[in-house]
Design an enzyme around this catalytic site. Structure first.
Site, PDB file in Angstrom:
ATOM      1  N   LYS A  94       1.167  -1.339  -0.130  1.00 19.74           N
ATOM      2  CA  LYS A  94      -0.128   0.025   0.440  1.00 19.74           C
ATOM      3  C   LYS A  94       0.965   1.680   0.079  1.00 19.74           C
ATOM      4  CE  LYS A  94      -4.046   1.665   0.442  1.00 19.74           C
ATOM      5  NZ  LYS A  94      -4.055   2.210  -0.890  1.00 19.74           N
ATOM      6  N   LYS A 151       4.677   2.083   8.554  1.00 14.93           N
ATOM      7  CA  LYS A 151       3.953   2.775   9.012  1.00 14.93           C
ATOM      8  C   LYS A 151       2.468   2.014   9.245  1.00 14.93           C
ATOM      9  CE  LYS A 151       2.736   6.626   7.098  1.00 14.93           C
ATOM     10  NZ  LYS A 151       3.227   7.698   6.421  1.00 14.93           N
ATOM     11  N   LYS A 178       5.428   2.936  -2.659  1.00 15.50           N
ATOM     12  CA  LYS A 178       5.194   4.034  -3.238  1.00 15.50           C
ATOM     13  C   LYS A 178       5.932   4.158  -4.720  1.00 15.50           C
ATOM     14  CE  LYS A 178       4.204   8.084  -1.217  1.00 15.50           C
ATOM     15  NZ  LYS A 178       4.144   7.781  -0.281  1.00 15.50           N
ATOM     16  N   THR A 196      -6.098  11.524   9.063  1.00 10.54           N
ATOM     17  CA  THR A 196      -4.644  12.066   9.167  1.00 10.54           C
ATOM     18  C   THR A 196      -4.633  12.712  10.389  1.00 10.54           C
ATOM     19  OG1 THR A 196      -3.754  11.146   6.919  1.00 10.54           O
ATOM     20  CG2 THR A 196      -2.600  12.183   8.552  1.00 10.54           C
ATOM     21  N   ASN A 242      -4.320  19.348   4.595  1.00 11.79           N
ATOM     22  CA  ASN A 242      -5.571  18.923   4.797  1.00 11.79           C
ATOM     23  C   ASN A 242      -4.376  18.425   5.945  1.00 11.79           C
ATOM     24  OD1 ASN A 242      -5.233  15.402   4.975  1.00 11.79           O
ATOM     25  ND2 ASN A 242      -6.951  15.788   3.514  1.00 11.79           N
ATOM     26  N   SER A 264      -7.601   4.509   5.125  1.00  7.49           N
ATOM     27  CA  SER A 264      -7.379   4.234   3.380  1.00  7.49           C
ATOM     28  C   SER A 264      -7.983   2.080   3.657  1.00  7.49           C
ATOM     29  CB  SER A 264      -5.996   3.820   2.739  1.00  7.49           C
ATOM     30  OG  SER A 264      -6.326   5.144   2.264  1.00  7.49           O
TER      31      SER A 264
HETATM   32  P1  NAD Z   1      -0.840  19.943   1.762  1.00  9.68           P
HETATM   33  O1  NAD Z   1      -0.725  20.176   0.508  1.00  9.68           O
HETATM   34  O2  NAD Z   1      -3.069  19.612   2.165  1.00  9.68           O
HETATM   35  O3  NAD Z   1      -0.590  20.702   2.810  1.00  9.68           O
HETATM   36  C1  NAD Z   1       1.139  21.217   2.856  1.00  9.68           C
HETATM   37  C2  NAD Z   1       0.918  22.970   3.609  1.00  9.68           C
HETATM   38  O4  NAD Z   1       2.084  22.937   3.954  1.00  9.68           O
HETATM   39  C3  NAD Z   1      -0.006  23.551   3.383  1.00  9.68           C
HETATM   40  O5  NAD Z   1      -0.735  24.604   4.314  1.00  9.68           O
HETATM   41  C4  NAD Z   1       1.019  24.195   2.825  1.00  9.68           C
HETATM   42  O6  NAD Z   1       1.821  26.041   1.866  1.00  9.68           O
HETATM   43  C5  NAD Z   1       2.239  24.210   3.759  1.00  9.68           C
HETATM   44  N1  NAD Z   1       3.732  24.377   3.586  1.00  9.68           N
HETATM   45  C6  NAD Z   1       4.490  24.157   1.710  1.00  9.68           C
HETATM   46  N2  NAD Z   1       5.687  24.301   2.582  1.00  9.68           N
HETATM   47  C7  NAD Z   1       5.939  24.663   3.693  1.00  9.68           C
HETATM   48  C8  NAD Z   1       6.971  25.260   4.154  1.00  9.68           C
HETATM   49  N3  NAD Z   1       8.777  24.964   3.338  1.00  9.68           N
HETATM   50  N4  NAD Z   1       6.839  25.756   5.078  1.00  9.68           N
HETATM   51  C9  NAD Z   1       5.187  26.036   5.678  1.00  9.68           C
HETATM   52  N5  NAD Z   1       4.777  25.135   4.868  1.00  9.68           N
HETATM   53  C10 NAD Z   1       4.662  24.910   4.080  1.00  9.68           C
HETATM   54  O7  NAD Z   1      -0.306  18.697   1.925  1.00  9.68           O
HETATM   55  P2  NAD Z   1      -0.964  17.620   3.749  1.00  9.68           P
HETATM   56  O8  NAD Z   1      -1.039  15.736   3.094  1.00  9.68           O
HETATM   57  O9  NAD Z   1      -1.848  17.761   4.711  1.00  9.68           O
HETATM   58  O10 NAD Z   1       0.830  16.933   3.726  1.00  9.68           O
HETATM   59  C11 NAD Z   1       2.025  17.426   4.516  1.00  9.68           C
HETATM   60  C12 NAD Z   1       2.801  16.713   5.227  1.00  9.68           C
HETATM   61  O11 NAD Z   1       1.830  15.279   5.895  1.00  9.68           O
HETATM   62  C13 NAD Z   1       3.392  15.863   4.123  1.00  9.68           C
HETATM   63  O12 NAD Z   1       4.981  15.837   5.007  1.00  9.68           O
HETATM   64  C14 NAD Z   1       2.381  14.033   4.257  1.00  9.68           C
HETATM   65  O13 NAD Z   1       3.330  13.210   2.968  1.00  9.68           O
HETATM   66  C15 NAD Z   1       2.269  13.791   5.029  1.00  9.68           C
HETATM   67  N6  NAD Z   1       0.678  13.224   5.295  1.00  9.68           N
HETATM   68  C16 NAD Z   1      -0.295  13.363   4.706  1.00  9.68           C
HETATM   69  C17 NAD Z   1      -0.858  12.666   4.822  1.00  9.68           C
HETATM   70  C18 NAD Z   1      -2.403  12.572   4.362  1.00  9.68           C
HETATM   71  O14 NAD Z   1      -3.655  11.452   4.728  1.00  9.68           O
HETATM   72  N7  NAD Z   1      -2.662  13.663   3.109  1.00  9.68           N
HETATM   73  C19 NAD Z   1      -0.984  11.061   5.067  1.00  9.68           C
HETATM   74  C20 NAD Z   1       0.305  10.933   5.922  1.00  9.68           C
HETATM   75  C21 NAD Z   1       1.218  12.128   6.076  1.00  9.68           C
END
Ligand code: NAD
Length: 423
Positions: A78, A102, A114, A198, A229, A357
């Site tokens: 996954k 994870k 991935k 998340t 998110n 998921s």
């Molecule tokens: P997203 O794109 O929805 O949000 C990312 C946020 O980070 C945005 O607000 C963006 O403006 C901000 N950002 C980007 N660069 C930045 C910086 N240099 N300084 C400060 N803020 C910054 O992404 P997401 O889905 O919320 O994912 C965020 C993290 O969580 C990633 O590392 C992702 O791999 C991890 N993650 C996400 C999920 C999921 O279900 N969405 C699950 C596990 C892990």
């Protein structure tokens, strides 16, 4: 033991090296035998494909696509599919291994994988993205499958790309196969509760950690980096539990308000302007300053390696809950540990997403839809049980929650591998 290679000394840590450093420490603590160590660290399958696509202007462009299956010991693999110009085999390998740990730490029956395509989705039309996604799926017919390898969204992809993958895969099978991907739109078999899953897991991990640390959540302050998110949902759910969110940020900067950020107003602002730039509900600070605020809880939920050996010494939070993947470089671990800062690591703290998921896949296979309440209750239980497992290993072996998480995950995969053999 002879198998541990020292991490290369570089300024910028790469995610694979950071992951391997922690993996090595945990393997050593567990006394993992060399044969199992070699099996667990090596990806099971690596696929590279070239994808010639007709662009809107009529010319053909060739993209490179990847899928790495790190492990299928616990079940079908996954992991997300990333569309980004920085995608490369090394990064995909690291992210695939991360997914293995994870899934194992929250005890769901999946291995890790991935995928990615080296492209810039922001300059591609919807038609180009659709052709690219469908071509990638065709090349991955032999890899993807509800019993073999199940993609999901990652950076640069979302529900629309998952819908195309499901459709293209279904065409080849001659029937609709919803369970081949997760993160689908609700009408195509997506799960209620997936969007906030998340952030919800981050909230549950925070509450569990504060309970162990005997910190009253209703008196606790929080800074959240990233308002996407994960960050925005974690902030909202923590505020609902009575914690005060005093700083938020996005890539344009950070905002600080000791009286508490009005999260509804901030969300509306972001929905209107797409960023927090110009937001007036707090004084403007930098993202680096946000990380160094004197708060009880820090939630890095944006990008990797933001806490590193340059700023770890300046972090004042009592608790860090890693919403992002890899926000803390391995070189910062020791510094934070010495300062007595508790870190709930990414492979535990942000596992709520992959957990829901998994629920999406289960619902697709049952041909049944769960209520949001059922999804939330079950994912909360899985997160709490995982936290408790990790906490007791940390306590027993006197290691950080990060090393304990790796120990729990490696034990699960190694025991399964040894019992079943070499598939
Ligand atoms: P997203 O794109 O929805 O949000 C990312 C946020 O980070 C945005 O607000 C963006 O403006 C901000 N950002 C980007 N660069 C930045 C910086 N240099 N300084 C400060 N803020 C910054 O992404 P997401 O889905 O919320 O994912 C965020 C993290 O969580 C990633 O590392 C992702 O791999 C991890 N993650 C996400 C999920 C999921 O279900 N969405 C699950 C596990 C892990």
């Amino acid at each position: 033991m002879g198998y541990i290679e020292p991490a290369p000394i570089t300024d910028k840590e790469n995610p694979f090296e950071s992951m391997m450093e922690r993996f090595n420490i945990a393997a050593e603590k567990l006394g993992l035998d060399l044969e199992t160590y070699e099996v667990l660290k090596s990806p099971a399958k690596q696929v590279i494909v070239s994808l010639p696509i007709v662009m809107d202007d009529g010319h053909k462009k060739v993209f490179e696509g990847y899928r790495v299956i790190h492990s299928n010991t616990l079940g079908p693999s996954k992991g997300g599919v990333r569309y980004d110009l920085d995608v490369n085999l090394d990064e995909v390998k690291a992210l695939a291994a991360w997914m293995t740990w994870k899934c194992a730490v929250v005890d769901i029956p999946y291995g890790g994988a991935k995928g990615g395509i080296k492209c810039d989705p922001s300059v591609m039309s919807k038609g180009e993205l659709e052709r690219l996604t469908r071509a990638y799926t065709v090349k991955m017919y032999e890899v993807f499958g509800p019993d073999t390898d199940i993609p999901a969204p990652d950076m640069g992809t979302g529900p629309q790309e998952m819908a195309w993958i499901m459709d293209e895969y279904s065409k080849a099978q001659g029937k609709t196969v919803q369970a081949v991907v997760t993160g689908k739109p609700l009408v195509l078999g997506g799960s209620l509760g997936r969007v906030e899953a998340t952030g919800r897991g981050v909230m549950v991990s925070t509450m569990e950690a504060l309970r162990k640390m005997k910190i009253d959540p209703t008196a606790a302050t929080v800074a959240v980096q990233g308002f996407g998110n994960v960050g925005s949902n974690a902030a909202k759910l923590l505020a609902q539990k009575g914690l005060k969110i005093i700083a938020i940020s996005d890539h344009t900067g950070a905002f600080y308000n000791l009286d508490g950020i009005d999260l509804r107003e901030a969300s509306e602002y972001r929905a209107t302007y797409k960023t927090l730039e110009g937001y007036t509900g707090g004084s403007k600070i930098t993202n680096d300053e946000l990380l160094e605020l004197d708060v009880d809880v820090l939630v890095p939920a944006a990008k990797e390696d933001v806490i590193n050996n340059k700023n770890a010494d300046k972090i004042k939070a009592k608790l860090i809950v890693e919403g992002a993947n890899g926000p803390t470089g391995a070189k910062a671990d020791g510094i934070l540990h010495k300062k007595g800062i508790v870190v709930v690591p990414d492979i535990l703290a942000n596992a709520g997403g992959v957990t829901v998921s998994y629920f999406e896949w289960v619902q697709n296979r049952l041909g049944y839809k769960w209520t949001r309440d059922r999804v939330n209750r079950r994912s909360d239980r899985i997160m709490k049980e995982a936290f408790e497992r990790v906490f007791s290993v940390a306590d027993k072996h006197n290691v950080s929650l990060r090393i304990a998480s790796y120990m729990v995950a490696i034990t699960k995969v190694a025991d399964t591998y040894k019992l079943r053999g070499s598939f």
